[in-house]
Write an enzyme that holds these catalytic residues in place. Structure first.
Site, PDB file in Angstrom:
ATOM      1  N   THR A   1     -13.426  -7.567  -1.018  1.00 62.87           N
ATOM      2  CA  THR A   1     -12.614  -6.480  -0.476  1.00 62.87           C
ATOM      3  C   THR A   1     -13.567  -5.453   0.144  1.00 62.87           C
ATOM      4  O   THR A   1     -14.784  -5.520  -0.052  1.00 62.87           O
ATOM      5  CB  THR A   1     -11.789  -5.788  -1.591  1.00 62.87           C
ATOM      6  OG1 THR A   1     -12.629  -4.886  -2.302  1.00 62.87           O
ATOM      7  CG2 THR A   1     -11.187  -6.783  -2.560  1.00 62.87           C
ATOM      8  N   GLU A   2     -12.993  -4.468   0.835  1.00 62.13           N
ATOM      9  CA  GLU A   2     -13.832  -3.406   1.410  1.00 62.13           C
ATOM     10  C   GLU A   2     -14.622  -2.687   0.309  1.00 62.13           C
ATOM     11  O   GLU A   2     -15.823  -2.473   0.442  1.00 62.13           O
ATOM     12  CB  GLU A   2     -12.968  -2.382   2.166  1.00 62.13           C
ATOM     13  CG  GLU A   2     -12.647  -2.781   3.591  1.00 62.13           C
ATOM     14  CD  GLU A   2     -11.224  -3.291   3.755  1.00 62.13           C
ATOM     15  OE1 GLU A   2     -10.546  -3.543   2.727  1.00 62.13           O
ATOM     16  OE2 GLU A   2     -10.795  -3.467   4.921  1.00 62.13           O
ATOM     17  N   TYR A   3     -13.937  -2.332  -0.780  1.00 60.37           N
ATOM     18  CA  TYR A   3     -14.607  -1.612  -1.869  1.00 60.37           C
ATOM     19  C   TYR A   3     -15.648  -2.491  -2.546  1.00 60.37           C
ATOM     20  O   TYR A   3     -16.718  -2.034  -2.926  1.00 60.37           O
ATOM     21  CB  TYR A   3     -13.569  -1.130  -2.901  1.00 60.37           C
ATOM     22  CG  TYR A   3     -13.041   0.252  -2.589  1.00 60.37           C
ATOM     23  CD1 TYR A   3     -12.345   0.491  -1.412  1.00 60.37           C
ATOM     24  CD2 TYR A   3     -13.243   1.313  -3.456  1.00 60.37           C
ATOM     25  CE1 TYR A   3     -11.857   1.751  -1.112  1.00 60.37           C
ATOM     26  CE2 TYR A   3     -12.763   2.577  -3.164  1.00 60.37           C
ATOM     27  CZ  TYR A   3     -12.070   2.786  -1.989  1.00 60.37           C
ATOM     28  OH  TYR A   3     -11.598   4.041  -1.696  1.00 60.37           O
TER      29      TYR A   3
ATOM     30  N   ASP B   1      -7.200   2.442  -8.266  1.00 59.59           N
ATOM     31  CA  ASP B   1      -7.633   3.807  -8.582  1.00 59.59           C
ATOM     32  C   ASP B   1      -7.775   3.958 -10.103  1.00 59.59           C
ATOM     33  O   ASP B   1      -6.881   3.577 -10.848  1.00 59.59           O
ATOM     34  CB  ASP B   1      -6.608   4.820  -8.055  1.00 59.59           C
ATOM     35  CG  ASP B   1      -6.532   4.792  -6.533  1.00 59.59           C
ATOM     36  OD1 ASP B   1      -7.571   4.514  -5.903  1.00 59.59           O
ATOM     37  OD2 ASP B   1      -5.445   5.026  -5.990  1.00 59.59           O
TER      38      ASP B   1
ATOM     39  N   GLU C   1       0.858  -1.190   0.000  1.00 59.97           N
ATOM     40  CA  GLU C   1       0.000   0.000   0.000  1.00 59.97           C
ATOM     41  C   GLU C   1       0.890   1.235   0.000  1.00 59.97           C
ATOM     42  O   GLU C   1       1.881   1.300   0.720  1.00 59.97           O
ATOM     43  CB  GLU C   1      -0.929  -0.036   1.226  1.00 59.97           C
ATOM     44  CG  GLU C   1      -1.691   1.228   1.527  1.00 59.97           C
ATOM     45  CD  GLU C   1      -2.519   1.773   0.359  1.00 59.97           C
ATOM     46  OE1 GLU C   1      -3.244   0.996  -0.281  1.00 59.97           O
ATOM     47  OE2 GLU C   1      -2.417   2.977   0.091  1.00 59.97           O
TER      48      GLU C   1
ATOM     49  N   ASP D   1       5.358   2.467  -3.074  1.00 57.88           N
ATOM     50  CA  ASP D   1       4.706   2.832  -4.336  1.00 57.88           C
ATOM     51  C   ASP D   1       5.056   1.779  -5.385  1.00 57.88           C
ATOM     52  O   ASP D   1       6.224   1.610  -5.732  1.00 57.88           O
ATOM     53  CB  ASP D   1       5.197   4.212  -4.780  1.00 57.88           C
ATOM     54  CG  ASP D   1       4.458   4.706  -6.009  1.00 57.88           C
ATOM     55  OD1 ASP D   1       3.877   3.876  -6.758  1.00 57.88           O
ATOM     56  OD2 ASP D   1       4.456   5.927  -6.235  1.00 57.88           O
TER      57      ASP D   1
END
Ligand code: SAM
Length: 213
Positions: free
Chosen positions: A193-195, A119, A70, A97
């Site tokens: 996942t959370e999303y 993203d 992350e 990254d």
């Protein structure tokens, strides 16, 4: 993802035993970390967010080694706090990254990459920042084992179509894909996942593709 600064998150990560703070020094040696199963497969998730997916996946697969990556400490700290409750022994996290991912994994070192709800970077001029862009696929090509796979899930149809196209243009094989994961055979054993939980509870279909070279 909306980012809120979490005071002390850097310091927390620096001292957390489940976070690897010098990932470059493990390049080519990640399996040495997992002393219980040093010959295991190595799976990574890039853009792990608050870490629920990789946490549950690691708990369900004790013979596989996992690394969650992350970019932001204020997000990763949430995954690590979760880790303090019940930490699977086969899971570590790093704040890093992924643009520089070839600095931390050697050629063919990784067996699988999970990309979950990456993203979208909707502006064309930012396309190369998308984790499924041809630039990122070239990085993954280097670190993935010969039979290694990438599994990508998203709610974002435009990002999904872009990703399929980038995979084809970069000469990856699409092993399987669906535009409605939860109604598909690929849903068997799926870990949310959370999303994913948030979007699917709003009735948004989830796309998934599995690719290899
Ligand atoms: N995977 C989680 C999920 O499905 O619930 C989180 C999805 S969130 C939209 C995307 C995450 O990817 C964010 O936490 C973001 O900070 C992380 N991320 C984006 N670009 C990254 C990069 N280059 N390297 C590492 N993480 C990145």
């Amino acid at each position: 993802m909306r980012l809120r600064n979490v005071p002390g998150s850097r310091e927390y990560i620096d001292t957390c035993k489940y976070a690897i703070n010098d990932p470059e020094s493990y390049k080519g040696k990640w399996r040495e970390l997992f002393t219980k199963s040093p010959d295991s497969k190595l799976y990574i998730e890039i853009g792990t967010g608050k870490g629920r997916f990789i946490h549950d996946l690691a708990a369900a697969n004790p013979d596989i080694s996992f690394v969650g990556i992350e970019k932001f400490s204020s997000v990763l700290v949430r995954a690590l706090e979760k880790a303090d409750v019940i930490m699977p022994e086969n899971l570590y996290f790093i704040r890093f990254d992924a643009e520089n991912i070839n600095e931390i994994f050697a050629e063919h070192e990784v067996d699988r990459i999970y990309l979950n709800f990456s993203d979208p970077w909707p502006k064309d001029r930012h396309a190369k920042r998308r984790l499924t862009s041809s630039q990122f696929l070239a990085r993954y090509n280097n670190l993935l084992a010969k039979d290694g796979r990438i599994i990508f899930k998203t709610d974002n149809r435009a990002l999904f179509d872009f990703s399929v196209e980038e995979a084809i243009n970069s000469k990856w094989n699409i092993i399987d894909k669906t535009y409605d994961l939860h109604a598909s055979h690929l849903n068997e054993g799926n870990i949310m996942t959370e999303y994913e939980e948030r979007f699917s509870s709003q009735g948004v279909p989830i796309c998934e593709m599995i690719i290899e070279r």
